[in-house]
Design an enzyme around this catalytic site. Structure first.
Site, short mmCIF file in Angstrom:
data_model
loop_
_atom_site.label_atom_id
_atom_site.label_comp_id
_atom_site.label_asym_id
_atom_site.label_seq_id
_atom_site.Cartn_x
_atom_site.Cartn_y
_atom_site.Cartn_z
N SER A 163 0.68 -1.37 -0.33
CA SER A 163 -0.38 0.00 -0.30
C SER A 163 0.46 1.45 0.17
O SER A 163 0.19 2.31 -0.66
CB SER A 163 -0.60 0.00 1.18
N ASP A 199 -1.74 4.73 8.82
CA ASP A 199 -1.65 3.97 7.48
C ASP A 199 -1.04 4.10 6.17
O ASP A 199 -1.12 5.49 6.14
CB ASP A 199 -2.45 3.36 7.19
N ASP A 249 -8.97 -4.48 2.63
CA ASP A 249 -7.81 -4.99 2.43
C ASP A 249 -7.40 -5.56 3.85
O ASP A 249 -7.21 -7.00 3.22
CB ASP A 249 -6.84 -3.56 2.87
N ASP A 275 -5.23 0.31 -4.89
CA ASP A 275 -3.55 0.83 -4.36
C ASP A 275 -3.29 -1.27 -5.20
O ASP A 275 -1.91 -0.26 -5.83
CB ASP A 275 -3.46 1.17 -3.58
#
Length: 576
Positions: A142, A193, A339, A382
């Site tokens: 990511s 994140d 994710d 992503d």
């Protein structure tokens, strides 16, 4: 027979030299009356006229081409660059690949009794796909994926808006802030994140979340570049002397944020009490780590806001803050936990996360339709996570049944993560053995809708509780026949979406993820500001980006695509 001494096209019309022609010319001179032109003369004038019209049409076409080229210059293959005030909302569906949509679409049709041709909102706005590789691997993480969006540049896995040579790259959000736009980040995971971090911070390795938190509040050469942050990750903002902190030091970043003028909220009541246009800058952190999966959050609505609620609040707040200004806003919204569901191989969590993202997508479309300022929504992922498939090979050598069963997912009321934590709490009481078995036999049908657990499955959960999430995910996946190829990421291409297909047509087809980053810069018209931000960042000396953390694998960080070393590097004998 005609002579072949002269080419046919070179022969003269004999009428031009005939006695009749000479007499006609003499009569015209004597009487002053002009005879009608012969056929040949009319043909010659007709050819002249046609040639003239052809010249005029060619000139006209050239002029139109010049006008069109002038209007589209600066946007590459895209439409004309927008003029005046504008808003850009960029959505990231972390880990969502094309099969995640197939999975969710079929689940939603089953659960709601919809016809087979009913789709998701996202389906109507698909314009292309993005390739996702990083510089260090054909499978990105990511951090490198988001750096491609924020900097329009490829980098190594783990890089937070840092290039392979460890130099920082100015981001589109930093540039937008410098150009006068208001900016925002909305996520359902930690605000520190990888994806949100890449838009407003720069560290060599993504695990430096304490440092990322500091930079999000402006502790870096460019200062503060985010006006609104809604999400989770509160533990990185609290001093390590405080309960719930995960920092390695005693810095109180909540206090720092307040000193910098941020309004701070950390619970549902504070969120609900925000005015339609909340005062900025605003920091909202609603969980120590991540906001629960949507299927679990729905049973705790009084505790955590949903992605769609945070998206609406962000859009209205930024819109109100830019009222009367000549610049609009740039907002990044991430469906973060798609994710996580892929990593967990949990199809139940996956479909509910995608539905939540689809609702947020619709809310952005509604906002753009009703807002007076021109704007666009562009969205992509992503990377893909889990290698998910709506099929599963149950027996190693058996020919599979062509089937997938969404009803199995509809029977579950909680995620694998929730049940794993609940089981851990049960074990912490010190009870074991038969008591644990009775807990499992009660919990599986109640929370996952599994009524036919085998003796071996029960035994695995009792004897090896450390691997509970793997066992539970496999039980759900086998029954629904949902396939997974990995607990990590895959190299699959991911979809691109846009609210205005014409304005985003340079993203049509199959493009690189860096092309998405280029579009963001061009739409906001901040290319020069990105270059200036990069220059200022690189002038700053010292270790403000942290160490490399051993995250890279060589000075160039380029993957060797034809090199493999592993347990299966030799061909294995085919089983017959």
């Amino acid at each position: 027979m005609a002579s072949n001494n002269h080419p046919l096209l070179a022969q003269n019309d004999s009428a031009e030299q005939s006695p009749e022609r000479e007499l006609a010319e003499e009569e015209e001179l004597l009487t002053g009356r002009r005879k009608s032109l012969p056929a040949e003369r009319r043909r010659q004038w007709r050819e002249v006229a046609l040639f003239g019209w052809a010249v005029i049409a060619t000139v006209f076409a050239v002029i139109l081409a010049i006008i069109y080229d002038t209007g589209t210059r600066g946007r590459g293959a895209g439409g004309a660059r927008p003029e005046g005030k504008r808003n850009l909302i960029f959505m990231v569906s972390d880990g969502m690949g094309p099969t995640s949509l197939s999975l969710t679409r079929a689940f939603q049709q089953y659960e709601q009794g919809l016809p087979y041709n009913d789709g998701l909102v996202l389906d109507k706005y698909t314009i292309g796909q993005s390739r996702t590789r990083s510089t260090s691997s054909l499978i990105t993480d990511s951090a490198a994926g988001a750096t491609a969006f924020s900097c329009a540049a490829k980098s190594y896995n783990g890089a937070i808006s840092v290039l392979p040579d460890h130099t920082p790259c100015g981001t589109v959000m930093e540039a937008a802030k410098a150009a006068g736009y208001m900016t925002g980040l909305v996520v359902t995971t930690r605000i520190t994140d990888a994806t949100p971090a890449c838009f407003a911070s720069h560290v060599n390795v993504r695990s430096e979340e304490d440092r990322i938190a500091e930079q999000l509040l402006g502790d870096l050469p460019l200062g503060q570049s985010v006006d609104l942050m809604l999400g989770a990750g509160r533990c990185h903002f609290l001093p390590n002397t405080t309960e719930g902190s995960c920092r390695r030091d005693d810095k109180d970043l909540v206090a720092v944020a307040k000193e910098k003028g941020f309004s701070y909220i950390d619970n549902r009541r504070g969120f609900d009490n925000l005015a339609a246009g909340a005062k900025l800058p605003l920091l909202g952190l609603f969980a120590d780590h991540d906001i629960p999966y949507e299927i679990d959050r729905q049973q705790e609505k009084q505790t955590y806001p949903a992605l769609v609620e945070m998206a609406r609040k962000a859009m209205t707040s930024l819109s109100e803050a830019t009222r009367g200004h000549d610049k609009g806003f740039f907002l990044m919204i991430e469906g973060s936990r798609i994710d996580h569901a892929g990593h967990a191989n949990d199809p139940v969590a996956q479909v509910h996360e995608v539905i939540a993202y689809d609702k947020a997508f619709q809310s952005v479309l509604n906002f753009l339709e009703n807002d007076k300022t021109q704007g666009i929504l562009v969205a992509t992922s992503d990377h893909e996570t889990g290698g998910v498939a709506t099929a599963k090979q149950l027996g190693r050598f058996d020919y599979p049944k062509y089937a997938w069963y969404p009803g199995v997912l509809a029977n579950a009321s909680h995620s694998v993560e929730w049940l794993t934590h609940d089981y851990a709490r049960h074990l912490e009481t010190g009870e074991a053995g038969a008591t644990s078995e009775s807990y499992i036999r009660d919990a599986l049908p109640r929370h996952l809708g599994i009524h036919d657990a085998s003796a071996d499955e029960i035994s695995d959960l009792v004897d090896d509780p450390d691997h509970t999430p793997y066992f539970l995910a496999d039980m759900i996946s086998r029954r629904s026949q949902t396939g997974w190829s990995t607990h990590g990421h895959s190299g699959a291409d991911v979809n691109i979406y846009a609210s205005d297909h014409d304005a985003a047509r340079e993203l049509m087809g199959n493009v690189e993820n860096t092309d998405v980053g280029l579009f963001l810069k061009r739409y906001l018209d901040v290319e020069e500001e990105v270059e200036e931000a990069t220059r200022k960042l690189r002038e700053m000396k010292g270790d403000w980006m942290g160490g490399d953390g051993g995250a890279t694998d060589g000075p160039s960080h380029e993957v060797e695509m034809d090199h493999y070393e592993g347990d299966f590097r030799k061909y294995r004998r085919r089983v017959r």
